[in-house]
Design an enzyme around this catalytic site. Structure first.
Site, mmCIF file in Angstrom:
data_model
loop_
_atom_site.group_PDB
_atom_site.id
_atom_site.type_symbol
_atom_site.label_atom_id
_atom_site.label_comp_id
_atom_site.label_asym_id
_atom_site.label_seq_id
_atom_site.Cartn_x
_atom_site.Cartn_y
_atom_site.Cartn_z
ATOM 1 N N TYR A 1 -14.846 3.314 10.637
ATOM 2 C CA TYR A 1 -13.384 3.174 10.546
ATOM 3 C C TYR A 1 -12.758 3.507 11.901
ATOM 4 C CZ TYR A 1 -8.625 4.066 8.758
ATOM 5 O OH TYR A 1 -7.273 4.052 8.528
ATOM 6 N N LYS B 1 -10.713 0.991 14.412
ATOM 7 C CA LYS B 1 -9.330 1.295 14.798
ATOM 8 C C LYS B 1 -9.204 1.489 16.311
ATOM 9 C CE LYS B 1 -6.816 1.222 11.061
ATOM 10 N NZ LYS B 1 -5.545 0.479 10.995
ATOM 11 N N GLY C 1 0.827 -1.206 0.000
ATOM 12 C CA GLY C 1 0.000 0.000 0.000
ATOM 13 C C GLY C 1 0.859 1.251 0.000
ATOM 14 N N PHE C 2 0.215 2.384 0.179
ATOM 15 C CA PHE C 2 0.928 3.658 0.082
ATOM 16 C C PHE C 2 1.986 3.793 1.187
ATOM 17 C CE2 PHE C 2 0.672 8.134 1.756
ATOM 18 C CZ PHE C 2 1.677 8.628 0.929
ATOM 19 N N ALA D 1 -0.603 0.382 13.227
ATOM 20 C CA ALA D 1 -0.910 1.697 12.665
ATOM 21 C C ALA D 1 -2.370 2.024 12.948
ATOM 22 C CB ALA D 1 -0.647 1.703 11.166
ATOM 23 N N GLY E 1 -3.667 -2.045 -2.207
ATOM 24 C CA GLY E 1 -2.239 -2.009 -2.525
ATOM 25 C C GLY E 1 -2.010 -2.613 -3.899
#
Ligand code: UDP
Length: 329
Positions: free
Chosen positions: A149, A153, A10-11, A117, A36
């Site tokens: 989201y 998280k 991914g980024f 993360a 990704g």
């Protein structure tokens, strides 16, 4: 050392992989190539220190196999982007909750340190200027998928704490505030790659709402070394750290700066949230971190300002044909 990077295609994950390889480590990337893409790792296709496992963090057997052969784990695999979350809410929840559970279980079983993360999104509608790690999470109703989201998280963070407290897992959590940079894909909703692409194409920049919402953008090249330093710092385990910039900008001003820096003749157009996300959408009006804790812990201090970020994103967007852009966020 050898590290597992989930979401390594991914980024952020591919920038992290590049950095880890550059400073002399080996990397095992685990990625399902959903947001990704293999091409994000093409820079290292000849690199013997890179190994890629295509698969999901929901596959516990695979995750266990990957975790057993490494010295540490960076868990970045997640469903990301406001477009992804609003269009595939259930699938995103499953990836973001069960995926993290699986990775934490494997880290525990094999006694590997892990960096999880997380995201500034967990602060929700808390608009305090200078959010600190122990500030309240102010989430809207669970009936709005916007907050799903953040809910996932936040649960990931709690799972990591519980593993640390009850099983002695060496876990550290990074709450990332709008990480951006060259190669981020515009497809999933992130504002800077979208604005830059629109400006370069001479299209109107789509500011959602009144454009007065505030964000702080941090360059991925500033973020990635901080992730590595946190995982390597034994004193950081069991803790959470904000990682971001404190340079505030409204989205309207961001659009103006993108137009100026790219020399574009584009206009700005305002798009109601409901036209993009459906009725009842709630945005975060202001999100500004206090990064005193991570500064004190590892000396974190972002080097690149917003104009430099826009310039670097624009330079790469001009140079790279669209399909070569890195995905995810
Ligand atoms: N945004 C916008 N136009 C776009 C994409 C995003 O005005 O084309 C806004 C979005 O509503 C939010 C801000 O830009 O207020 C940052 O969006 P992004 O998805 O990059 O990150 P977020 O902070 O929402 O996680």
């Amino acid at each position: 050392m050898r590290f597992l990077v989930t979401g390594g295609a991914g980024f952020i994950g591919s920038h992290l992989t590049e950095y880890l390889l550059r400073i002399g480590n080996e990397v095992l990337v685990l990625d399902d190539l959903s947001t990704g893409a293999q091409r994000n790792l093409e820079f290292a296709s000849e690199e013997p220190g890179l190994q890629i496992a295509e698969g999901s963090v929901l596959d516990s057997e695979l995750v266990n196999r990957c975790a057993s052969g490494v010295d540490g784990i960076f868990h970045l695999a997640a469903a990301v982007g406001t477009f992804t979350i609003s269009q595939k809410t259930l699938e995103s929840l499953q990836t973001n909750i069960h995926g993290t559970e699986t990775v934490l279980d494997a880290a525990c079983r094999h006694q590997r340190p892990v960096l999880v993360a997380s995201t500034s999104e967990v602060y929700g509608r808390n608009t305090k200027i200078g959010l600190t790690e122990d500030d309240d999470l102010v989430l809207g109703t669970p009936l709005h998928s916007r907050w799903s989201y953040a809910e996932a998280k936040a649960l990931d963070e709690t799972l990591a704490y519980a593993h640390a407290a009850e099983h002695g897992l060496r876990a550290v959590i990074a709450r990332l505030f709008n990480t951006v940079g060259p190669g981020q894909n515009s497809r999933y909703g992130m504002v800077i790659p979208r604005f830059v692409e629109q400006a370069l194409a001479g299209e109107a920049l789509t500011v959602f709402g009144d454009g007065q919402q505030i964000r702080c953008f941090c360059h991925v090249h500033d973020v990635v070394p901080a992730l590595v330093a946190l995982l390597r710092d034994g004193r950081a385990y069991g803790q959470v750290f904000n990682v971001g910039s404190s340079e505030q900008v409204t989205i309207e001003e961001l659009a103006r700066r993108v137009i100026a820096i790219t020399g574009s003749s584009s206009d700005i157009t305002h798009v109601p949230y409901e036209d993009v996300f459906g009725p009842g959408y709630q945005d975060t009006l202001r999100r500004v971190p206090d990064c005193g804790k991570v500064r004190a812990q590892i000396g974190f201090s972002p080097e690149r300002n917003l104009d430099q970020i826009i310039e670097s994103v624009a330079a790469q967007a001009r140079a790279a044909p669209k399909p070569a852009l890195k995905s995810g966020g």
